[in-house]
Design a protein around this motif. Structure first.
Motif, PDB file in Angstrom:
ATOM      1  N   GLU A  49      44.700  34.981  -7.709  1.00 37.00           N
ATOM      2  CA  GLU A  49      43.825  35.092  -8.876  1.00 37.00           C
ATOM      3  C   GLU A  49      43.631  36.560  -9.260  1.00 37.00           C
ATOM      4  OE1 GLU A  49      39.950  33.418  -7.930  1.00 37.00           O
ATOM      5  OE2 GLU A  49      39.874  34.490  -6.034  1.00 37.00           O
ATOM      6  N   PRO A  50      43.467  36.838 -10.541  1.00 33.89           N
ATOM      7  CA  PRO A  50      43.557  35.916 -11.685  1.00 33.89           C
ATOM      8  C   PRO A  50      45.010  35.700 -12.114  1.00 33.89           C
ATOM      9  CG  PRO A  50      43.019  38.114 -12.467  1.00 33.89           C
ATOM     10  CD  PRO A  50      43.083  38.207 -10.969  1.00 33.89           C
ATOM     11  N   THR A  96      46.954  34.788 -15.371  1.00 32.49           N
ATOM     12  CA  THR A  96      46.637  34.786 -16.795  1.00 32.49           C
ATOM     13  C   THR A  96      47.802  34.240 -17.611  1.00 32.49           C
ATOM     14  OG1 THR A  96      45.134  36.655 -16.533  1.00 32.49           O
ATOM     15  CG2 THR A  96      45.944  36.222 -18.753  1.00 32.49           C
ATOM     16  N   SER A 142      42.524  33.031 -18.178  1.00 33.27           N
ATOM     17  CA  SER A 142      42.770  33.486 -16.806  1.00 33.27           C
ATOM     18  C   SER A 142      42.337  32.386 -15.841  1.00 33.27           C
ATOM     19  CB  SER A 142      42.003  34.777 -16.508  1.00 33.27           C
ATOM     20  OG  SER A 142      42.541  35.874 -17.217  1.00 33.27           O
ATOM     21  N   CYS A 186      41.531  31.076 -12.205  1.00 34.13           N
ATOM     22  CA  CYS A 186      41.006  31.661 -10.974  1.00 34.13           C
ATOM     23  C   CYS A 186      40.471  30.552 -10.072  1.00 34.13           C
ATOM     24  CB  CYS A 186      39.872  32.642 -11.278  1.00 34.13           C
ATOM     25  SG  CYS A 186      40.296  33.957 -12.443  1.00 34.13           S
ATOM     26  N   PRO A 213      34.661  31.898  -9.909  1.00 32.78           N
ATOM     27  CA  PRO A 213      34.285  32.012 -11.327  1.00 32.78           C
ATOM     28  C   PRO A 213      33.811  33.385 -11.761  1.00 32.78           C
ATOM     29  CG  PRO A 213      32.612  30.783 -10.114  1.00 32.78           C
ATOM     30  CD  PRO A 213      33.770  30.983  -9.174  1.00 32.78           C
ATOM     31  N   ALA A 233      38.460  39.371 -14.779  1.00 35.87           N
ATOM     32  CA  ALA A 233      39.778  38.932 -15.235  1.00 35.87           C
ATOM     33  C   ALA A 233      39.963  39.327 -16.689  1.00 35.87           C
ATOM     34  CB  ALA A 233      39.918  37.416 -15.070  1.00 35.87           C
ATOM     35  N   VAL A 261      37.955  32.867 -18.276  1.00 40.27           N
ATOM     36  CA  VAL A 261      38.203  32.364 -16.925  1.00 40.27           C
ATOM     37  C   VAL A 261      37.963  30.862 -16.836  1.00 40.27           C
ATOM     38  CG1 VAL A 261      37.329  32.411 -14.550  1.00 40.27           C
ATOM     39  CG2 VAL A 261      37.740  34.555 -15.780  1.00 40.27           C
ATOM     40  N   ALA A 267      37.764  28.278 -13.613  1.00 41.69           N
ATOM     41  CA  ALA A 267      37.652  28.422 -12.161  1.00 41.69           C
ATOM     42  C   ALA A 267      37.000  27.191 -11.551  1.00 41.69           C
ATOM     43  CB  ALA A 267      36.857  29.678 -11.814  1.00 41.69           C
ATOM     44  N   ARG A 275      32.111  33.560 -21.178  1.00 39.72           N
ATOM     45  CA  ARG A 275      33.349  34.183 -20.685  1.00 39.72           C
ATOM     46  C   ARG A 275      34.048  33.380 -19.601  1.00 39.72           C
ATOM     47  NH1 ARG A 275      34.798  39.007 -21.852  1.00 39.72           N
ATOM     48  NH2 ARG A 275      35.774  39.314 -19.812  1.00 39.72           N
ATOM     49  N   ARG A 276      33.462  32.232 -19.222  1.00 41.22           N
ATOM     50  CA  ARG A 276      34.112  31.460 -18.169  1.00 41.22           C
ATOM     51  C   ARG A 276      33.679  30.007 -18.189  1.00 41.22           C
ATOM     52  NH1 ARG A 276      29.722  29.859 -16.848  1.00 41.22           N
ATOM     53  NH2 ARG A 276      28.227  30.765 -15.368  1.00 41.22           N
TER      54      ARG A 276
END
Length: 221
Positions: free
Chosen positions: A131-132, A134, A139, A141, A144, A148, A152, A154, A180-181
């Motif tokens: 990880e990561p 992409t 990305s 992973c 979390p 990256a 993300v 995860a 963002r994730r």
């Protein structure tokens, strides 16, 4: 079954009731924390747990591949639970499945359990990455909160959300979608779950196994 489509970094991602994410543009199915061999690991310590969890996980994976038409399955870490997952029975079941799915691209983003368990057997034909990992704006992973370059996806947390009334409470697997994730629920049938506390900006999508539903997250929990 009812899925939900969300936008992540300009990409359409489908949250599936079976606790996975499908990326239609890439025909990619993302699976978190399947933990093959966890039951075998418990039995190796003399703890009586049900058998058949490997077959159950593989059957569930087959159903998702057939339903989505995915040609790439990406495992977000913890493919194997422990060294005991290399037991002959578990490995034979994985190899028989792989022979039936020989045209499928498989990628494993190594997780913390994979580092202890060791890499899957070469004969399974799994691309192993750290990880990561992409692809375009995403990305992939295991953890979390990793820094990256992309949005993300995860696992690791095994998130569940608690729906409570005055008299009862229900724990359901959930997707946690932030700015963002995204954290995926654990796919494995014998993995348990961790009740999460949403952060500011998080959206919670619970799954009943039949449908995905958005719920209003209670940040004060």
């Amino acid at each position: 079954m009812t899925s939900v489509t969300v936008d992540a970094a300009g990409e359409q991602l489908v949250l599936l009731p079976q606790k996975a994410v499908y990326w239609p543009r890439e025909k990619l199915l993302a699976i978190a924390d399947i933990h093959f061999g966890k039951a075998a690991a418990f039995r190796s310590f003399g703890i009586p747990v049900p058998r058949g969890t490997t077959t159950e996980n593989l059957d569930a994976l087959d159903a998702l591949i057939d339903a989505t038409g995915a040609n790439h399955v990406l495992f977000l870490g913890d493919f194997l639970h422990a060294r005991a997952a290399h037991a002959a029975g578990t490995q034979a079941a994985l190899l028989a499945w792989r022979r039936r799915r020989c045209d499928l691209v498989l990628t494993l983003v190594r997780g913390n359990h994979d580092k202890h368990a060791g890499d899957p057997a070469d004969v399974l034909g799994i691309d192993l990455v750290d990880e990561p990992y992409t692809v375009g704006p995403l990305s992939f992973c295991h953890h979390p909160d990793l820094d990256a370059p992309g949005f993300v996806l995860a696992g690791h947390v095994h998130p569940v959300y608690v729906l409570a009334t005055r008299f009862d409470a229900l724990r359901l697997p959930c997707f946690v979608l932030g700015p963002r994730r995204m954290i995926l629920p654990s796919f494995g049938s014998f993995t348990g779950g961790h009740a999460i506390r949403p952060e500011e900006g998080d959206r919670i999508f619970i799954t009943s196994g039949e449908a995905v539903h958005s719920v209003k997250a209670n940040l004060s929990r």
